[in-house]
Design a protein around this motif. Structure first.
Motif, PDB file in Angstrom:
ATOM      1  N   SER A  99     -20.194 -35.695 -46.732  1.00 16.55           N
ATOM      2  CA  SER A  99     -18.861 -35.851 -47.316  1.00 16.55           C
ATOM      3  C   SER A  99     -18.242 -34.513 -47.677  1.00 16.55           C
ATOM      4  O   SER A  99     -17.059 -34.433 -47.964  1.00 16.55           O
ATOM      5  CB  SER A  99     -18.932 -36.743 -48.557  1.00 16.55           C
ATOM      6  N   ALA A 100     -19.031 -33.454 -47.667  1.00 11.66           N
ATOM      7  CA  ALA A 100     -18.485 -32.130 -47.969  1.00 11.66           C
ATOM      8  C   ALA A 100     -17.966 -31.419 -46.738  1.00 11.66           C
ATOM      9  O   ALA A 100     -17.403 -30.330 -46.837  1.00 11.66           O
ATOM     10  CB  ALA A 100     -19.574 -31.276 -48.614  1.00 11.66           C
ATOM     11  N   PRO A 148     -15.910 -29.843 -43.887  1.00  7.06           N
ATOM     12  CA  PRO A 148     -14.476 -29.570 -43.729  1.00  7.06           C
ATOM     13  C   PRO A 148     -13.870 -30.211 -42.474  1.00  7.06           C
ATOM     14  O   PRO A 148     -12.683 -30.415 -42.407  1.00  7.06           O
ATOM     15  CB  PRO A 148     -14.404 -28.047 -43.645  1.00  7.06           C
ATOM     16  N   TRP A 149     -14.736 -30.431 -41.485  1.00 10.42           N
ATOM     17  CA  TRP A 149     -14.230 -31.045 -40.268  1.00 10.42           C
ATOM     18  C   TRP A 149     -14.891 -32.400 -40.076  1.00 10.42           C
ATOM     19  O   TRP A 149     -15.972 -32.675 -40.595  1.00 10.42           O
ATOM     20  CB  TRP A 149     -14.568 -30.173 -39.040  1.00 10.42           C
ATOM     21  N   ARG A 191      -2.531 -40.894 -36.242  1.00 11.20           N
ATOM     22  CA  ARG A 191      -1.916 -42.214 -36.216  1.00 11.20           C
ATOM     23  C   ARG A 191      -0.981 -42.358 -35.030  1.00 11.20           C
ATOM     24  O   ARG A 191      -0.721 -43.458 -34.574  1.00 11.20           O
ATOM     25  CB  ARG A 191      -1.121 -42.453 -37.524  1.00 11.20           C
ATOM     26  N   MET A 248     -11.462 -45.681 -35.568  1.00  9.55           N
ATOM     27  CA  MET A 248     -10.030 -45.944 -35.513  1.00  9.55           C
ATOM     28  C   MET A 248      -9.404 -45.630 -36.860  1.00  9.55           C
ATOM     29  O   MET A 248      -8.218 -45.367 -36.957  1.00  9.55           O
ATOM     30  CB  MET A 248      -9.843 -47.420 -35.153  1.00  9.55           C
ATOM     31  N   PRO A 293      -9.628 -46.387 -41.378  1.00 13.48           N
ATOM     32  CA  PRO A 293     -10.215 -45.223 -42.061  1.00 13.48           C
ATOM     33  C   PRO A 293     -11.712 -45.089 -41.741  1.00 13.48           C
ATOM     34  O   PRO A 293     -12.460 -46.036 -41.859  1.00 13.48           O
ATOM     35  CB  PRO A 293     -10.026 -45.511 -43.539  1.00 13.48           C
ATOM     36  N   ARG A 346     -10.484 -32.200 -41.865  1.00 11.27           N
ATOM     37  CA  ARG A 346     -10.327 -33.409 -42.648  1.00 11.27           C
ATOM     38  C   ARG A 346      -9.214 -33.218 -43.648  1.00 11.27           C
ATOM     39  O   ARG A 346      -8.910 -32.077 -43.988  1.00 11.27           O
ATOM     40  CB  ARG A 346     -11.643 -33.704 -43.348  1.00 11.27           C
ATOM     41  N   PRO A 347      -8.605 -34.238 -44.186  1.00  8.12           N
ATOM     42  CA  PRO A 347      -8.966 -35.639 -43.972  1.00  8.12           C
ATOM     43  C   PRO A 347      -8.390 -36.185 -42.678  1.00  8.12           C
ATOM     44  O   PRO A 347      -7.388 -35.709 -42.166  1.00  8.12           O
ATOM     45  CB  PRO A 347      -8.340 -36.348 -45.176  1.00  8.12           C
ATOM     46  N   PRO A 355      -6.178 -38.308 -40.527  1.00  2.99           N
ATOM     47  CA  PRO A 355      -4.876 -38.924 -40.819  1.00  2.99           C
ATOM     48  C   PRO A 355      -4.961 -40.442 -40.928  1.00  2.99           C
ATOM     49  O   PRO A 355      -4.187 -41.054 -41.652  1.00  2.99           O
ATOM     50  CB  PRO A 355      -4.015 -38.519 -39.624  1.00  2.99           C
ATOM     51  N   GLU A 367      -9.931 -41.966 -44.609  1.00  2.00           N
ATOM     52  CA  GLU A 367     -11.389 -41.874 -44.568  1.00  2.00           C
ATOM     53  C   GLU A 367     -11.972 -42.530 -45.811  1.00  2.00           C
ATOM     54  O   GLU A 367     -11.352 -42.551 -46.866  1.00  2.00           O
ATOM     55  CB  GLU A 367     -11.839 -40.428 -44.474  1.00  2.00           C
TER      56      GLU A 367
END
Lengths: 317, 519, 335
Positions: free
Chosen positions: B221-222, B224-225, B231, B251, B253, B280-281, B283, B286
């Motif tokens: 979860s840390a 950056p990518w 969308r 697809m 979140p 991230r995040p 679009p 997530e």
């Protein structure tokens, strides 16, 4: 991105391959510990043509010699044995013929000669190599400096014999020795007439089954229909030889129930003892102690005593 | 090159490397043997091994520093370990693919939808870590059980002890003698079960069970990518779910903790499609949280905390320590051993005499699949001049000994040799003691010098009236190192007439029989 | 399907990326830092490398000099008072503010009258005397062979200590620290009682005279066995050796050897009054070797019968020639 990942994989592979050449300590310990593992260096650097090692070289010390030759170890141990290296080799194209070469390091050339001579086979022919050698049936034995070498073949065919000789020569050629075995001087002590060929031997201990006699040259002689033995040894000091002769005489008389016969006229100080139906004679001359063992009668004991004493007198400077 | 191709190459590469490192894990100098191959590497990479042992021992075993690299990798790139490196994951990936190759598209997409049950692996992780987190020691509060379900130890012991052994039945040369491992049946069954569960759901183990995956999912979860979806241009065709390995809903979140970075969605999404890999995040949104409710968490933690006391109340680490449990030479004392052993089976595999076995349940629950000696199995008892098991252990449960320390030589002369137990003659079963028949095999094969078994000569009148001279073995506890060669060689091959128990083992002073200075 | 979030603008996404990058960097730094902090360079459980903590303790009062007093009588408190007075008074040894530890023999859960343990009357009087000398605290302790609670209670030591106002310390598993005695063969990396010693400035050993099957006798020197933890029964294989090492381990201020009723046979547990003989003697000394040597005579033996005494003497840990201490011999008034 994909290229980056592949580069990482390649790097991992490279590092792993480099790492595998640095043996883990457990592997090194196991390799060092295992005596059965074939050692990279065999007994000889280069093997003669047609001869190739069947297994690794084995090494034995004083403590482990009996693991290899069992009861015979006693003979070697009492003669100054240091170490034994042995290896089995096979002969190309000779249908399962194999040989084992055993190299005994006896410490001194005289020790090597001693075990060589005390095991000499009766129908042995001189093989003409090393300091002393003989060949008998499937075995070739030689002395090279302080080494006593035996090449034992699984068969006694000609190719085997030739290979054994080649092997022995290869060993001699590749092993330098500081001092060669030379017992010529002692051998010269023994008169040649009546000598049974190849019977001169240096017995390191327990000569004639006697604790008192050690490091003595013996030789067998034909005397008429029977045989007897002459023995002679050179000691470091005249006193030692005289003491030994006296000790031996005393032992025969006191401990063995021997009866002292009238002493012969010569050599001076000699004694003849009758023991168990045979006659022993002992004398010392300078640094030499010598005598006769198991002569059939007093006359022959005296006669042979004279022969050897004259011989020894001739040797003395 | 497509990223998925790179990923497949990576999976094949790491699986092949893993299989090779398992194959070569046998003492020897040839290229197919140990040499210097880094056989512990996959275990050292495993962050759950590092975290588990760090919790129970409050220290990081140096070799496990590799795990830090994997954690850093996960922090930066997400669960690439799961998708690209983990050999167990690759097995699941392959089996799942084989099972569903011929399925219709809709069924395949359906199989890869997120299931709420995927939270179970986080619960398993929470339970395992709670079992390990309290201070250990005589308070009986902590226990290291991560090894049971941690994928790398699991696949390592399954592969080494079961798969390779089956293969070796034919080849007979991948390790020393024919290998036998008690309890291999259970190990193999667990492995097979997890592999076959891929038929129930793709990458079943990875999605529902794997505690390492859960850990990496939390760490990811840390990152950056990450995989995400723009969308624009999304027609919601759902083809990104077709081959999604993690069931993470790319697809959007996207469930970041579930994404295995297999990149199939990038591949499958049509060109100029929305799914991409970028900052991230995503679009499309997530979801970072694993989806664990507070109730899930509390129950998991409570279950985990209960493990250690439940396992230890039986007294197996106290007065009722199992005397038949002989640990490998160099093992640390039992409480610390259990705090370090991840049940990877590496030591069992490298043992050249096959005397090390994975324990069953007979020595307590915590000892399951930890290494113990069984002198009846294998070629000889424990070779006294071997240090393989300690060098194979990735966590230091078995210390990496030097030969000098093992044999009590050199600077260790005053400490004496390492003892793993004590042999005792069963005089009711020993041939010269009880049956008037000569036998001195144990004395002959005793490897220490001077021997730990000496013989008492006695002359007896046998049943038939003949006089028989018997040499009866007597063990000297001051010399016996517990190697078990005597037990192995004893001709009374059922219940041996001389047996080794863990008494007098050097690793625990409380088990000593003699004062230590008697060498 | 969730409603799509609006696409972030380029600036916002860069800020967001920066923030996440920072968070990732922090996570990496934390991982690295935690790893480095926890990194354990030395292998665990190194049982062959002996830890060097020196467990020796010296509570002797050098200025008082070697002394001994032998009191005869039937009343333990009276004999104790008389002997201490002959030694120069307890003030010579216990100063105001001292924290005193009384190491008793509470090895067994047997009643006091069987004299297998320190007699509660003796203990109570000693506590009282320590308090009268101004001791700030008195703690009574031992590491019993049987279960600690019942040993202290059933022997009467616990109640006596509490009644006299002393603290009772019952050792638990955490009360010991591994110690290696310099020059010792046996006490190497062995758990030695340490927790109750915190802050203690004076140590008095109080033991009854008992015969002992292994050692020959159990008196003041064998009393220190109670400072050992672990499975110390191993040391019975070299009982003389361990007693000597215990004498090296600890040097007390005083020892009190209670020979009012000596256990002549069936020691050290005894069990019958018939094992006891009224030897009516109480010995107080600064030198445990001398005390034991004299105590041996109460058992009808000489110090030569106890190998550990000669060995300790030989090592300079005390003297078996107790007469050289000019022991003061006093008669105690029954009170």
């Amino acid at each position: 991105m994909a290229a980056c990942a592949l580069a990482v994989l390649a790097a991992v592979l490279a590092c792993v391959c480099i790492q595998q050449s640095r043996f883990d300590p457990a592997v090194m310990v196991a390799a060092a510990a295992s005596p059965a593992a074939p050692s990279p260096a065999g007994l000889l650097e280069r093997w003669p043509e047609g001869v190739s090692p069947m297994s690794g070289a084995e090494a034995f010390t004083q403590g482990t010699l009996s693991d290899k030759i069992d009861g015979k170890a006693e003979l070697y141990l009492s003669a100054g044995f240091v170490s034994l290296k042995s290896q089995r080799v096979s002969l190309a194209g000779a249908q399962g013929t194999w040989m084992e070469i055993l190299v005994y390091d006896m410490g001194l050339p005289s020790n090597a000669y001693s075990v060589f001579s005390s095991q000499r086979r009766p129908n042995a022919a001189d093989a003409g190599m090393g300091d002393y050698s003989y060949e008998a049936d499937n075995e070739l034995c030689l002395v090279h400096g302080s080494y006593y070498v035996e090449v034992v073949c699984s068969g006694s065919s000609d190719p085997a014999r030739r290979a054994a000789e080649a092997l022995a020569r290869a060993f001699i050629g590749s092993t330098a020795v500081a001092e060669h075995a030379n017992v010529g001087a002692e051998q010269a002590l023994f008169p040649t007439e009546g000598l049974i060929a190849g019977s001169i031997a240096l017995v390191p201990s327990d000569v004639f089954g006697l604790d008192q006699l050690r490091n003595v040259f013996v030789a067998r002689y034909r005397d008429g229909a029977g045989e007897l033995t002459l023995f002679a040894a050179r000691r470091d000091a005249p006193g030692a030889a005289a003491r030994e002769a006296a000790e031996l005489r005393g032992f025969f008389v006191a401990d063995c129930g021997g009866k002292e016969a009238p002493p012969p006229p010569s050599p001076p100080g000699a004694s003849i003892i009758e023991m168990d139906g045979a006659f022993e004679a002992v004398f010392s001359s300078g640094p030499y102690v010598a005598g006769v063992h198991q002569a059939p009668d007093r006359a022959s004991a005296q006669r042979w005593l004279g022969v050897i004493s004259r011989r020894i007198a001739g040797e003395r400077p | 090159m497509r990223i998925t191709t790179a990923r497949r190459i990576a999976q094949v590469f790491f699986f092949a490397l893993f299989a090779w490192l398992c194959l070569v894990a046998t003492v020897g100098t040839r290229y197919w043997q140990w040499r210097g191959w880094p056989i512990r590497w996959f275990l050292e990479l495993d962050p759950l091994v590092a975290l588990g042992t760090a919790l129970t021992t409050r220290s990081l075993y140096p070799a496990l520093s590799w795990a830090l690299a994997v954690i850093v990798l996960t922090v930066l790139l997400g669960r690439v370990f799961c998708g690209w490196i983990c050999p167990f994951g690759s097995i699941h990936h392959l089996v799942s693919w084989l099972a569903r190759r011929s399925w219709p598209l809709k069924r395949r997409m359906e199989a890869n939808r997120y299931r709420p049950a995927q939270v179970v692996k986080y619960c398993i992780l929470a339970a395992l870590l709670s079992a390990a987190v309290l201070p250990a020691g005589h308070l009986m509060l902590a226990s290291l059980q991560t090894g049971l379900l941690d994928p790398i130890p699991l696949v390592n012991r399954s592969f080494n002890l079961v798969v390779l052994s089956i293969g070796d039945l034919a080849a007979g040369k991948w390790s020393g003698a024919g290998r036998f491992y008690s309890g291999a049946g259970l190990i193999g069954a667990v492995f097979l079960a997890f592999v076959l569960l891929n038929l129930a759901a793709p990458r079943f183990y990875c999605r529902f069970v794997c505690p390492l995956g859960a850990l990496l999912g939390v760490i990811a979860s840390a990152a950056p990518w990450g995989v995400g979806a723009r969308r624009t241009k999304c027609t919601e065709c759902g083809v990104c779910d077709l081959n999604c390995a993690g069931a993470c809903n790319p697809m959007g979140p996207i469930r970041l903790g579930e994404c295995l970075m297999c990149m199939n969605c990038l591949d499958d999404c049509p060109t100029e499609g929305p799914v991409n890999y970028g900052p991230r995040p995503s679009p499309a949104g997530e979801i970072v949280s694993p989806g664990m409710t507070r109730r899930d968490f509390v129950v998991s933690v409570a279950a985990g905390l209960a493990v250690a006391p439940l396992a230890r109340l039986g007294g197996a680490t106290a007065g009722d320590w199992p005397a038949g449990m002989i640990r490998p030479p160099g093992s640390v004392a039992e409480e610390e051993f259990l705090a370090r052993c991840v049940k990877c089976g590496e030591c069992v595999r490298v043992c050249p005499t096959n005397v090390l076995q994975p324990a069953g349940f007979s020595f307590g629950l915590e000892a399951l699949w930890t290494p113990v000696l069984n002198n009846r199995v294998g070629v000889s008892g424990c070779q006294s001049n071997c240090i393989a098991c300690g060098r194979a252990c990735p966590t230091g449960a078995i210390r990496p000994l030097t030969l000098d320390e093992r044999l009590g030589q050199g600077e260790f002369r005053s400490a004496g040799p390492i003892r793993i137990g004590l042999a005792c003659v069963d005089r009711g079963r020993c041939l010269p003691w009880a049956m008037e028949r000569p036998c001195i095999v144990c004395e002959e094969t005793c490897p220490v010098s001077p021997k730990a078994i000496h013989l008492e000569e006695v002359e007896q009148t046998a049943r038939d009236g003949a006089k028989v001279r018997l040499q009866r073995p007597v063990v000297d506890p001051g010399r016996c190192i517990g190697c078990g060669v005597c037990e192995h060689e004893c001709p009374m091959s059922g219940l041996r007439a001389i047996r080794v128990t863990a008494d007098n083992e050097t690793r625990d002073r409380n088990h000593a029989v003699l004062l230590r200075n008697e060498n | 399907m969730n409603p799509p979030a609006p696409e972030p603008g380029p600036l916002a996404s860069r800020r967001e990326f920066f923030r996440r990058g920072l968070r990732a960097g922090a996570a990496i730094a934390a991982t690295g830092g935690l790893g480095a902090w926890l990194l354990n360079r030395h292998p665990p459980g190194d049982f062959s490398r002996v830890r060097a903590s020196d467990p020796r303790r010296d509570f002797s009062v050098r200025t008082a000099g070697p002394r001994m007093a032998v009191a005869t009588g039937r009343s333990r408190p009276a004999m104790l008072r008389a002997a201490l007075a002959a030694m120069g008074g307890i003030e010579r040894y216990i100063a105001r503010g001292d924290r005193v530890m009384l190491k008793v023999n509470a090895a067994f859960a047997t009643p006091a009258l069987l004299c297998a343990t320190t007699h509660p009357e003796l203990l109570a009087e000693l506590v009282r005397l320590c308090h009268s000398a101004g001791a700030a605290s008195v703690v009574v302790t031992d590491n019993p062979i049987n279960a600690p609670e019942s040993c202290f209670e059933l022997s009467g030591i616990g109640p006596a200590a509490r009644a006299a106002g002393a603290d009772l310390f019952v050792p638990g598993p955490g009360s010991f620290r591994p110690g290696t005695l310099p020059g010792g063969r046996l006490i190497r990396d062995w758990p030695v009682l340490s927790e109750p010693f915190a802050g203690v400035t004076k140590l008095i050993g109080v033991a009854p005279v008992k015969s002992h099957d292994r050692a020959g006798a159990s008196m003041t020197m064998k009393n220190w066995y109670g400072l050992l933890g672990g499975r110390r029964n191993q040391f019975h294989q070299d009982i003389d050796g361990i007693i000597v090492e215990l004498a090296m381990l600890v040097k007390p201020t005083l020892v009190v050897l209670d020979g009012t009723d000596s256990m002549m046979t069936n020691g050290p547990t005894g069990g019958s009054l018939a094992d006891l003989k009224a030897t009516n003697t109480l010995i107080v000394a600064t030198d445990p070797v001398a005390a034991d040597a004299l105590g041996a005579t109460l058992l009808g033996r000489s110090f030569r019968d106890l190998a550990y005494l000669s060995r300790a003497d030989g090592l300079g840990l005390g003297t078996t020639d107790f007469e050289s201490l000019h022991p003061a011999r006093v008669q105690a008034q029954a009170s």
